[in-house]
Enzyme design. Sequence first.
Site, PDB file in Angstrom:
ATOM      1  CB  ILE A  28      43.620  33.957  37.012  1.00  0.00           C
ATOM      2  CG1 ILE A  28      44.398  35.279  37.019  1.00  0.00           C
ATOM      3  CG2 ILE A  28      42.951  33.723  38.371  1.00  0.00           C
ATOM      4  CD1 ILE A  28      43.531  36.508  37.219  1.00  0.00           C
ATOM      5  CB  CYS A  31      38.485  32.653  35.989  1.00  0.00           C
ATOM      6  SG  CYS A  31      40.191  33.089  36.365  1.00  0.00           S
ATOM      7  CB  SER A  32      33.726  29.245  36.536  1.00  0.00           C
ATOM      8  OG  SER A  32      33.960  28.519  37.731  1.00  0.00           O
ATOM      9  N   GLY A  34      33.723  33.368  42.126  1.00  0.00           N
ATOM     10  CA  GLY A  34      34.494  33.663  43.323  1.00  0.00           C
ATOM     11  C   GLY A  34      35.725  34.537  43.151  1.00  0.00           C
ATOM     12  CB  ILE A  35      39.011  34.395  44.917  1.00  0.00           C
ATOM     13  CG1 ILE A  35      38.449  34.490  46.348  1.00  0.00           C
ATOM     14  CG2 ILE A  35      40.356  35.101  44.831  1.00  0.00           C
ATOM     15  CD1 ILE A  35      39.279  33.754  47.387  1.00  0.00           C
ATOM     16  CE1 TYR A 174      39.737  23.945  50.656  1.00  0.00           C
ATOM     17  CE2 TYR A 174      40.009  24.905  52.842  1.00  0.00           C
ATOM     18  CZ  TYR A 174      39.972  25.048  51.467  1.00  0.00           C
ATOM     19  OH  TYR A 174      40.170  26.294  50.893  1.00  0.00           O
ATOM     20  CE  LYS A 178      43.216  25.623  49.811  1.00  0.00           C
ATOM     21  NZ  LYS A 178      43.633  26.240  48.524  1.00  0.00           N
TER      22      LYS A 178
END
Length: 332
Positions: A28, A31-32, A34-35, A174, A178
């Site tokens: 993943i 990972c610091s 949030g999701i 942004y 996406k």
Amino acid sequence: IPQSVAKEPGGCCSYRNSEEMARRNVLITGCSSGIGLALAVKMAKDEQKRFKVYATMRNLAKKEPLEEAAGQRLGKTLEIKQLDVCDEQSIKACVNSIPDRRIDVLVSNAGMGLIGPIECQTIEEMKTVMDTNFFGLVRLLKEILPDMKRRKSGHIVIISSVMGIQGILFNDVYAASKFAVEGFCESLAIQALKFKLQLSLIEPGPVVTEFERKVFEDGMKMDLSAADKETAEMFTNIYLKNYKQIFQSLGQSAEDVAEIILAENPPFRHQTNTLYTPMTTLKYADPNGDLPIDIFYKMVFQHDKVFSASLNFIKLLRWRSRKSFDLGKPSQ
């Protein structure tokens, strides 16, 4: 406990617990907080112990929140590794450090936000967003996809956004990043089927995380001197003014999104927030594209009081069910 013999990269034989052998290796990114953090912890604490999680982040100095959340699973079902999606050598080094380079599930989560008038953003800032959100995914797949194709096994999970479907005011760059991710994955999904690989696009709406808080704070501090007065006031008095209210009314927690990712047999596209679905449905309702643009325009500039009242009503309903959020913490 049953044991099985496995070859280590060094060539000698060692014994591994068969339970470990049955676990799926999950990599993943981001990972610091949030999701990424929520998903890494959730998978590491899986009651059936189905996963070995390699939780990665660009800056290991930010690993403490993840370490605290992982608790006793740290060093067992969860390991923290350095990985910068903008650096091919960093990706290769991380993948090479995993036994047999075997990654059964890749979660591409690392991302970067940018809001505001384009006149006030530099081309370098825009390139950084594209480099992180789009080319970061491409770099990961160039390194990991060939192994998955050779094994004819693997699941690729991409954290996209509803803004990969429907562009939103002052999210031009942004949304572009996406949209690029969505088109790339639509094309790749056809090839993935041939190699028996799963590919899933997760499309959250507003999620209350450190990521969103930072985007909002950066927007508040933005130098608007390059924009005309009307545009600057539009960004400050309409967009930023409604930003918090939208998150309080429609926002999800990172844990909610993590729960959905673990679902069995996920579809190719999955929007995590049913409250946001009517807005993205407009895109499919009119192939010409005029309907969603017209409705968003009227909602923002002509019926702003109705829009605000609707958000407040949704917020009230969610508050009564204890699911109303502020940027950072659930409302008490």
